[in-house]
Design an enzyme around this catalytic site. Structure first.
Site, PDB file in Angstrom:
ATOM      1  N   LYS A  11     -10.621 -11.866  -3.917  1.00  0.00           N
ATOM      2  CA  LYS A  11     -10.808 -10.528  -3.614  1.00  0.00           C
ATOM      3  C   LYS A  11     -11.886 -10.242  -3.192  1.00  0.00           C
ATOM      4  O   LYS A  11     -12.931 -11.093  -3.135  1.00  0.00           O
ATOM      5  CB  LYS A  11     -10.901  -9.986  -5.337  1.00  0.00           C
ATOM      6  CG  LYS A  11     -10.264  -8.749  -5.368  1.00  0.00           C
ATOM      7  CD  LYS A  11     -10.020  -8.198  -6.545  1.00  0.00           C
ATOM      8  CE  LYS A  11     -10.123  -6.621  -6.743  1.00  0.00           C
ATOM      9  NZ  LYS A  11      -9.353  -5.866  -5.627  1.00  0.00           N
TER      10      LYS A  11
ATOM     11  N   ALA B  22      -4.104   1.597  -4.414  1.00  0.00           N
ATOM     12  CA  ALA B  22      -5.646   2.177  -4.303  1.00  0.00           C
ATOM     13  C   ALA B  22      -6.351   1.528  -5.349  1.00  0.00           C
ATOM     14  O   ALA B  22      -6.874   2.350  -6.180  1.00  0.00           O
ATOM     15  CB  ALA B  22      -5.613   3.708  -4.234  1.00  0.00           C
TER      16      ALA B  22
ATOM     17  N   ASN C  41     -13.219  -8.126   5.532  1.00  0.00           N
ATOM     18  CA  ASN C  41     -12.437  -7.074   5.268  1.00  0.00           C
ATOM     19  C   ASN C  41     -13.071  -5.557   5.417  1.00  0.00           C
ATOM     20  O   ASN C  41     -13.658  -4.865   4.972  1.00  0.00           O
ATOM     21  CB  ASN C  41     -12.239  -6.948   3.703  1.00  0.00           C
ATOM     22  CG  ASN C  41     -11.262  -5.761   3.231  1.00  0.00           C
ATOM     23  OD1 ASN C  41     -10.607  -5.382   4.128  1.00  0.00           O
ATOM     24  ND2 ASN C  41     -11.144  -5.586   2.173  1.00  0.00           N
TER      25      ASN C  41
ATOM     26  N   CYS D 243     -10.016  -1.945   4.761  1.00  0.00           N
ATOM     27  CA  CYS D 243      -9.302  -1.376   3.491  1.00  0.00           C
ATOM     28  C   CYS D 243      -9.205   0.360   3.775  1.00  0.00           C
ATOM     29  O   CYS D 243     -10.134   1.012   4.017  1.00  0.00           O
ATOM     30  CB  CYS D 243     -10.181  -1.487   2.278  1.00  0.00           C
ATOM     31  SG  CYS D 243      -9.620  -0.842   0.669  1.00  0.00           S
TER      32      CYS D 243
ATOM     33  N   GLY E 215       1.982  -9.024   5.675  1.00  0.00           N
ATOM     34  CA  GLY E 215       2.375  -7.802   5.326  1.00  0.00           C
ATOM     35  C   GLY E 215       3.995  -7.672   5.306  1.00  0.00           C
ATOM     36  O   GLY E 215       4.615  -8.335   6.118  1.00  0.00           O
ATOM     37  N   GLY E 216       4.574  -7.312   4.199  1.00  0.00           N
ATOM     38  CA  GLY E 216       6.088  -7.276   4.109  1.00  0.00           C
ATOM     39  C   GLY E 216       6.736  -8.505   4.048  1.00  0.00           C
ATOM     40  O   GLY E 216       8.063  -8.709   4.067  1.00  0.00           O
TER      41      GLY E 216
ATOM     42  N   THR F  72       2.060  -8.739  -1.796  1.00  0.00           N
ATOM     43  CA  THR F  72       2.968  -7.869  -2.521  1.00  0.00           C
ATOM     44  C   THR F  72       4.174  -8.840  -3.285  1.00  0.00           C
ATOM     45  O   THR F  72       4.974  -8.370  -3.914  1.00  0.00           O
ATOM     46  CB  THR F  72       3.698  -6.754  -1.660  1.00  0.00           C
ATOM     47  OG1 THR F  72       2.348  -5.958  -1.072  1.00  0.00           O
ATOM     48  CG2 THR F  72       4.421  -5.753  -2.473  1.00  0.00           C
TER      49      THR F  72
END
Lengths: 273, 305
Positions: free
Chosen positions: B45, B70, B126, B129, B245-246, B268
């Site tokens: 993280k 969020a 990062n 964000c 992503g995805g 995800t």
């Protein structure tokens, strides 16, 4: 059945004052949670927190809440008809087998998820010794409702002796294990109490399932906030109910939990109740 | 048995699947558990120099089609990283990518300097964000000169540690931004962070669901948009790419690699297929390689161009 992962807005159907610090909120909704599972309860513009269900008959479910901070204070201000968001049910739940002799050890508000297992225990023809403990008589939860079940030996104890036996739930547990042949201990309550329950269970070679509570964000096993050391098990998904054999190797158990930034917070010398 | 290993910035990954930052990355034990579940590498993280509070709940939720979050980059700061991430890096056989975050440019330089104490193998910046805009303004990754300047300044202090910069898909000049980062010394690009921010309103409460109101959107519905971003970055730069992503399946990962990704970020997907998604995907990739006669997975990177 798949859980609801986007908050579902429900009206509070009834609110019951269990005592000065504990209220039960009733929702008419087929949540179909298993005993020991939990929901994330959303108070819009405030926060969202995990609560075990204390009853679920497929038509309505209850959550029973101890007033401990800002969030629960706000929840306590709500009236019948007010709306909250619910996600879930999440987690694994208690596992019961038929014809078992169970000892349930509930400290304070921890009796809520244990109460929810009584229906299933009855259906599975289990014999139950229920150790119901609290600091003082006013704080004993669900005493009458538990009594109403057949096949249950209820043992009440309070720290101050104001009702039932004067002493801790763990003392009563020890005595029961000395007197009876028990298949499984189920426990929920302050973690310091459960740590003791866990030790007694090992001492007496009786299996146990314990319900852990941790700070949670997602509730479905992705954020990592409620993970345990050193295994990385997730309280929300791999728990919140853990077999004692698993907890034997968990460094956090009875020692520390983590705040919303992931920092360790050590359990104080909090009194077993 | 095909060789699924990937060399990325001189670091060997036993397979191309890398846990994306922000997922299951709060503790070292959790990251280790992800590796046990088959990930080729993991990303922490985002670590701040000083403790940083995130947003109250709800911080995330998912539907069949998308996931929105969020969380707001909560972290306990460098002290916790020394306690947890340093021993993890020292004991892990698999690469640990250390993600760092800050509010302003100097914060990034400061944490990039201090983070050396944990001996990172790869640093991920990062700067993209979308969930802390109220606090810090538009992400640096959305402005070419800002992204470039940050890479340059961080590179000055990050010494020989490979520097990956995590970019935002919420721009229409991704090739230009990626190229500028490469020019200023970036060793790799992570493409990229979540889309949006997006907004979901509860129609009974008549309020946004997320406490932060808006949140970054990810999930299977966005995969073609991410594949296109990776395609564009691959066309623009020579440095390697982590395509994030995805991505839910091994086949998705292969598609991302054909668009130009050397490694594939998985985040995800843990929501959709649980924590053992990594071993499931490795098997899917492996099966595809067998079927397709691919002996060395590295050969498919950019194959669709």
């Amino acid at each position: 059945m798949k859980s609801i992962d986007k908050p579902k807005v429900l009206q509070i159907k009834d609110i019951r004052n269990e005592n000065e610090f504990i209220k039960t909120f009733v929702f008419e909704y087929p949540l179909n949670s298993k005993p020991g599972q939990f929901v994330m309860l959303w108070l819009p513009e405030m926060d969202e927190k995990p609560f075990s269900t204390s009853y679920d008959d497929g038509k309505e479910f209850w959550i029973t809440v101890f007033k401990v901070g800002k969030f629960t204070e706000k929840l306590f201000d709500l009236k019948v008809g007010d709306q909250v968001g619910i996600r879930g049910p999440y987690g694994n739940g208690f596992k019961l087998k038929v014809n078992q002799h169970l000892v349930m050890v509930g400290g304070g508000c921890g009796s809520a998820p244990l109460f929810s297992t009584l229906r299933e225990a009855k259906e599975k023809n289990c014999k139950v010794d229920f150790v119901l403990g609290a600091r003082t008589s006013d704080l004993l939860l669900f005493q009458k409702r538990i009594k109403d079940f057949d096949n249950i030996d209820l043992h009440v104890c309070t720290d101050d002796g104001s009702e039932g036996e004067k002493g801790f739930t763990t003392d009563v547990l020890k005595r029961i294990l000395d007197e009876k042949i028990v298949d499984m201990i189920l426990s929920c309550g302050p973690e310091v109490m459960m740590k003791k329950v866990s030790e007694i269970a090992f001492e007496k070679s009786v299996k146990a399932q314990l319900s852990l509570e941790r700070y949670m964000k997602c509730g479905f096993g992705i954020c990592g906030n409620c993970t345990l050391d050193p295994t990385g098990l997730r309280v929300c998904k791999d728990g919140p109910i853990f077999d004692n054999e698993i907890l034997k190797n968990v460094a956090d158990f009875g020692a520390y939990h983590r705040d919303s930034e992931g920092k360790k917070e050590w359990f104080g010398a909090c009194k077993v109740r | 048995m095909s060789d699924l290993s990937i060399n990325f910035c001189g670091v060997k990954f036993r397979n191309p699947l890398v846990l994306a930052s922000g997922i299951l990355g709060v503790t070292a034990s959790s990251l280790k558990n992800v590796i046990r579940n088959g990930a080729g590498g993991v990303t922490t993280k985002s670590i701040w120099l000083n403790p940083h509070k995130g947003h109250p709940n709800p911080t995330m939720f998912g539907t069949e089609h998308y996931f929105i979050n969020a969380v707001g980059l909560p972290d306990a700061g460098i002290e916790k990283a020394i306690d947890e991430i340093k021993p993890l890096i020292e004991s892990s056989e698999d690469p640990i990518i250390v993600s760092i975050a800050g509010g302003n440019k100097q914060d990034f330089v400061d944490i990039a300097e201090k983070i050396h104490v944990v001996n990172p193998q790869i640093l991920e910046l990062n700067i993209s964000c979308p969930n802390v805009e109220d606090q810090f303004g538009r992400p640096f990754a959305c402005v070419t000169v800002d992204a470039g300047e940050l890479v340059k300044r961080v590179k000055e202090v990050s010494k020989n540690v490979p520097l990956v910069v995590k970019l935002s898909p919420n721009v229409n000049n991704i090739a230009e931004i990626a190229l500028e980062c490469e020019k200023q010394g970036a060793d790799g690009i992570n493409m990229g962070n979540t889309f949006g921010p997006g907004l979901v309103i509860d129609i009974d409460i008549r309020k946004p669901v997320l406490h932060n109101k808006v949140g970054g959107v990810s999930g299977p519905g966005l995969k073609p948009l991410y594949v296109k971003k990776v395609w564009d970055v691959y066309s623009a730069v020579k440095i390697p790419i982590i395509g994030t992503g995805g991505i839910l399946t091994g086949e998705d990962a292969i598609e991302m690699m054909m668009a130009g990704a050397s490694l594939v970020g998985v985040g995800t997907a843990v929501y959709y297929r649980d924590i053992d998604v990594f071993s499931k995907m490795v098997k899917e990739i492996s099966d595809w390689c067998e079927r397709s006669g691919v002996e060395n997975l590295e050969e498919i990177v950019g194959a669709a161009h």
